[in-house]
Each structure stands twice: as C-alpha cells, then as structure tokens.
Design an enzyme around this catalytic site. Structure first.
Site, PDB file in Angstrom:
ATOM      1  N   LYS A 151       0.115  -1.500   0.264  1.00  0.00           N
ATOM      2  CA  LYS A 151      -0.132  -0.163   0.263  1.00  0.00           C
ATOM      3  C   LYS A 151       0.374   1.171  -0.274  1.00  0.00           C
ATOM      4  O   LYS A 151       0.820   1.881  -0.727  1.00  0.00           O
ATOM      5  CB  LYS A 151      -0.970  -0.172   1.250  1.00  0.00           C
ATOM      6  CG  LYS A 151      -2.206   1.327   1.371  1.00  0.00           C
ATOM      7  CD  LYS A 151      -3.024   0.379   2.171  1.00  0.00           C
ATOM      8  CE  LYS A 151      -2.289   0.351   3.777  1.00  0.00           C
ATOM      9  NZ  LYS A 151      -2.142   1.906   4.260  1.00  0.00           N
ATOM     10  N   ARG A 186       3.100   6.232  -2.932  1.00  0.00           N
ATOM     11  CA  ARG A 186       3.635   6.755  -3.863  1.00  0.00           C
ATOM     12  C   ARG A 186       3.708   6.940  -4.945  1.00  0.00           C
ATOM     13  O   ARG A 186       4.126   7.407  -6.155  1.00  0.00           O
ATOM     14  CB  ARG A 186       5.388   6.695  -2.825  1.00  0.00           C
ATOM     15  CG  ARG A 186       5.284   7.186  -1.361  1.00  0.00           C
ATOM     16  CD  ARG A 186       5.948   6.302  -0.915  1.00  0.00           C
ATOM     17  NE  ARG A 186       6.220   6.915   0.383  1.00  0.00           N
ATOM     18  CZ  ARG A 186       5.551   6.979   1.371  1.00  0.00           C
ATOM     19  NH1 ARG A 186       4.187   5.787   1.685  1.00  0.00           N
ATOM     20  NH2 ARG A 186       5.502   7.220   2.146  1.00  0.00           N
ATOM     21  N   GLY A 188      -3.592   8.610   7.234  1.00  0.00           N
ATOM     22  CA  GLY A 188      -2.951   9.427   7.299  1.00  0.00           C
ATOM     23  C   GLY A 188      -1.847   9.133   6.588  1.00  0.00           C
ATOM     24  O   GLY A 188      -1.040  10.634   6.616  1.00  0.00           O
ATOM     25  N   GLN A 217       6.945   9.630   7.287  1.00  0.00           N
ATOM     26  CA  GLN A 217       5.811  10.447   6.448  1.00  0.00           C
ATOM     27  C   GLN A 217       6.319  12.411   6.079  1.00  0.00           C
ATOM     28  O   GLN A 217       5.860  13.354   5.624  1.00  0.00           O
ATOM     29  CB  GLN A 217       4.181  10.790   7.514  1.00  0.00           C
ATOM     30  CG  GLN A 217       4.169   9.418   7.088  1.00  0.00           C
ATOM     31  CD  GLN A 217       2.935   8.750   7.909  1.00  0.00           C
ATOM     32  OE1 GLN A 217       2.180  10.302   8.327  1.00  0.00           O
ATOM     33  NE2 GLN A 217       2.285   7.223   7.693  1.00  0.00           N
ATOM     34  N   ASP A 233       4.466  -0.434  11.637  1.00  0.00           N
ATOM     35  CA  ASP A 233       3.487  -1.074  11.969  1.00  0.00           C
ATOM     36  C   ASP A 233       3.643  -2.084  12.329  1.00  0.00           C
ATOM     37  O   ASP A 233       1.304  -2.826  12.499  1.00  0.00           O
ATOM     38  CB  ASP A 233       3.088  -0.902  10.270  1.00  0.00           C
ATOM     39  CG  ASP A 233       3.128   0.102   9.440  1.00  0.00           C
ATOM     40  OD1 ASP A 233       3.137   1.388  10.094  1.00  0.00           O
ATOM     41  OD2 ASP A 233       3.369   0.003   8.692  1.00  0.00           O
ATOM     42  N   ARG A 243      -4.810  -2.583  11.722  1.00  0.00           N
ATOM     43  CA  ARG A 243      -3.206  -3.596  12.423  1.00  0.00           C
ATOM     44  C   ARG A 243      -4.407  -3.549  13.262  1.00  0.00           C
ATOM     45  O   ARG A 243      -3.769  -4.923  13.603  1.00  0.00           O
ATOM     46  CB  ARG A 243      -2.905  -2.348  12.576  1.00  0.00           C
ATOM     47  CG  ARG A 243      -2.323  -1.872  11.349  1.00  0.00           C
ATOM     48  CD  ARG A 243      -0.462  -1.536  11.130  1.00  0.00           C
ATOM     49  NE  ARG A 243      -0.641  -0.921   9.997  1.00  0.00           N
ATOM     50  CZ  ARG A 243      -0.181  -1.144   8.418  1.00  0.00           C
ATOM     51  NH1 ARG A 243      -0.161  -2.870   8.497  1.00  0.00           N
ATOM     52  NH2 ARG A 243       0.023  -0.614   7.246  1.00  0.00           N
TER      53      ARG A 243
END
Length: 434
Positions: free
Chosen positions: A23, A28, A96, A171, A318, A392
């Site tokens: 993902k 990107r 996010g 990020q 993550d 998650r």
C-alpha cells in the site's frame, strides 16, 4: 458497524499464499505517476479503501486513470505537473499516510486547495510539516487551528531548506521531499535516524535526483525530470507480518508467503524475530526490481524476550501491536525502548492496543519512553474486543483468536477494509484445525 465472531478452537497456519500489493508503495506510485510526463503502468495494485481515496483525489485533480481490478493493473496518464483547479475539498478519508504526501505535493502547485480529513485526521496535528512548508514559501491557512481542514496555496517558486529532523518520521520526510521536487534550490534533510525510504527510491526511479548518505538526504530539483514508468508492486510486508507472527505462534504451523516486499527499511520485524531466537527462511530473492522481494517460509518456533532499541523503532512502527502479542507468548520480558516519536505519531494505536489485549488477559506497561511486555502470558478471554476502527489492531486480534479455543467477538471488524479487505477470507484459506 460489523462484528466478527471468532471460532471456539485453535488453528495452525498451513500452505502457501500471496499478500496484496504494498500500500505504501502504491500511494507513492500513483502520486509520482500523476506528476510525471507520459504514461505509468502499475501491476499488482491492491484495491483497498485507502488507495481508492488516493485514486479519487487525483481524478478530482483531472488525472486520467484506467483501473482493471481483474488483472490488478492501473494505467496513469501523467499530468506533467499540471492539475485542475477545484472548488470543493479534497477529502483524505482518514488516510493518515496520505496526509503528509499530499500536503507536500499540493505545495508545488500555484493554486489554492482545501484538504479535509475525516473524524480521525481532523484531530491529528500537522504542525511539524506545516512549519517546514511555510519556510519554503507555501501559503497555509489553518481553518481549524492545528488540525484539518487546511487551505494550501502552493507556489512554483518554492525555496529549498535545510531541515534537522527532530522526529524520526518517514511521513514528514516524504511530504518535504515531494515539496522539494519542484523547488528553486536544493533541500537537505539531516536525519535523526534512518526511516522508511520508499519515497526516495520511487522518486529516483521516476527521474528525481535524491542523494542519500549516512546522515543527509539531498533533493536536487534542478536535475529532476519525472517520466512515467512501468512498476510491479511487491507484496505488502505489513500485511505479511500478520501471517508471519500467526505461524510463528500457532503450534504445528508451516506457511510459505510468496513475493513479499523486502525493502530493508520495512522488515524490522524479521530482525526482532531473529533477536527472539526465531528463524524465517528467505528464498527466491529478486535483486533487480525497483523494490526487492522474495518468498518467506515460517514454521512454529519457541521465542524468547529481547530489547528493541531506538534505532529499530522506525522500522517496526506498523508491527508494534503484533510484536506485543508475540512478546506476550515468548519467555522473559521484552522492552521496546524510546517510543517517544511513535507516541507523537500514533498514540491512539498504542493505547488501544494495550486496552484490547488486556481484554484477552495480556498485560503490558506503556509510557512515553517504553513499552514493557512480560512473556509466557496465558491468553484468556475477559471480554469482547474492539478494533477502534484501526485496521492493524483488528487484524492483530484476528491472529490472537487462532491461539485459543475460547470464542470472542471483534467489534468494528470492517476497519480491515482500509488496507486489506480480503484478510479474513485469505486467512481462512491457510487455517486448519490445530
């Protein structure tokens, strides 16, 4: 709201499977393909709610895309950095990862756009990146203090800056890189520590000039010419992580995961597993692709505790809920150190992880600097659990359910649609009664 009732038996993981395309890479690739001149073709594109938001955003900006769900292919006709002016808000729908990327990208367009977020992102501060973009010459109108919605007036005369990272955030770094691709002068990012590098890798593949050494990332916009490319997206390691931990913990498991992305900044979980005495076999590595990938073989193993240092944390961000579950079943006491930056980025996830695992009898200590999980804890159901709309956490709780023979209910299970809509059906294909 949808709830999921787990089964009254233990399961093992057996067989082989592939996981959806990555993902983070796909977000990107869409942005770079939209910015570039010419056509971009993306193979193994994963159709999740998060990525649908990114697709719609660029379609609103006038980018032409063709999506073929059957073959998991996408074709993007690049805009050559020319987008439509629009009057309605661009809605991020609580994605996010997209917030920083789009803030940076819109900063390079000499027009005004308004970003809205959704109930979670509308409570998430963006001040760190906003200050950097303002320094470059971006006009930001805060419509709600330090939260979305935000009005962005970009410029084609942005000035490069030097940024000493105070937060190890991929990020924020990525948002700054996207803004810097079209600046009038170079930008230097002095790294606090390495973080995920998908943005740098993919931008260079499309024609950017980004140089990374041990301590500095330098974006040279005058040497940048983005051209459409062909790209095959490897399997998402963050999705594979659930099966990896499940097979490690479930007795008599033997599972093979095909074509999983092995970017060195994404596979920190494998290092943690090795520290805990586990061994994951990697075969069929591809070293000639834009992003490396390979096959993973996982068997049930006994694990012991470890200490996870500050430099490892950006590469397991993550997987922290999964590591907490894994550590609770290992011997000894596991410590995740220096999680201050993680708290700033995802404090709700850590809090909700602790609360929901406690309902399964798993206790941990969480503070601003560390997470401590005692091992050899017995999973026993005290109450039904809730995903808190966090995909998650929802998937981690599904993995935990396979380790016990007491059923419970996972509330708000639809959160998994954000990243992996077929997770439960895929998982069932490799689950067998233990």
């Amino acid at each position: 709201m949808f709830n999921f009732n787990t089964q009254p038996m233990k399961y093992r993981f057996q067989g082989e499977m592939t996981v959806p395309g990555d993902k983070s890479i796909a977000h990107r690739a869409i942005i770079l393909g939209a910015l570039a001149k010419g056509v971009t073709q993306i193979s193994n594109f994963s159709f999740s709610e998060d990525l649908s938001t990114t697709v719609k955003l660029f379609q609103d900006l006038g980018v032409k895309m063709h999506i073929e769900p059957t073959t998991k292919d996408m074709i993007i006709k690049g805009s050559n950095h020319e987008f439509n002016p629009i009057t309605h808000n661009l809605n991020l729908n609580n994605v996010g990862e997209l917030q920083s990327l789009i803030m940076g990208m819109l900063s390079t367009i000499p027009d005004t756009y308004t970003l809205s977020g959704g109930k979670f992102l509308d409570k998430r501060p963006f001040d760190n990146l906003a200050l950097l973009l303002t320094d470059m010459g971006v006009g930001l109108n805060r419509l709600s203090s330090d939260y979305l919605p935000l009005e962005i007036t970009g410029s084609n005369k942005l000035q490069g800056i030097t940024y000493q990272q105070d937060i190890a955030s991929a990020q924020i770094k990525s948002g700054l890189i996207f803004a810097s691709l079209y600046a009038d002068s170079k930008t230097e990012i002095l790294r606090k520590m390495p973080t995920r590098n998908h943005t740098e890798v993919l931008a260079n593949y499309f024609g950017a000039d980004i140089v990374t050494d041990q301590n500095v990332i330098t974006v040279n916009p005058k040497n940048t010419q983005l051209i459409g490319q062909n790209l095959t997206i490897p399997g998402d390691f963050s999705s594979a992580a659930f099966y990896i931990v499940g097979a490690l913990l479930a007795e008599n498991s033997h599972l093979v995961l095909r074509h999983v992305g092995l970017n060195s900044t994404r596979i920190g979980l494998l290092d943690v597993i090795k520290q805990m005495g586990g061994n994951i076999e990697i075969t069929n590595r591809s070293n000639n692709s834009v992003e490396p990938f390979g096959d993973l073989t996982i068997v049930n193993q006994k694990l012991h505790s470890t200490t996870i240092g500050a430099k490892q944390v950006p590469f397991i961000i993550d997987e922290i809920p999964l590591i907490a579950l894994m550590a609770s079943q290992a011997s000894g006491e596991t410590i995740i150190e220096d999680v201050h930056d993680v708290h700033l980025q995802m404090s709700d996830r850590i809090t909700n992880m602790r609360v929901e695992l406690a309902k399964l009898g798993i206790i941990m200590t969480v503070n601003d600097d560390s997470i401590v999980i005692k091992g050899n804890q017995t999973i026993h159901v005290k109450d039904d659990v809730d995903s808190h709309d966090d995909h998650r956490i929802a998937m981690m709780l599904c993995i935990a359910s396979n380790l016990i023979d007491t059923p419970f209910q996972i509330k708000n299970i639809e959160a998994i649609d954000i990243s992996y809509p077929d997770f439960i059906s895929d998982m069932k294909k490799v689950l067998f009664a233990g």
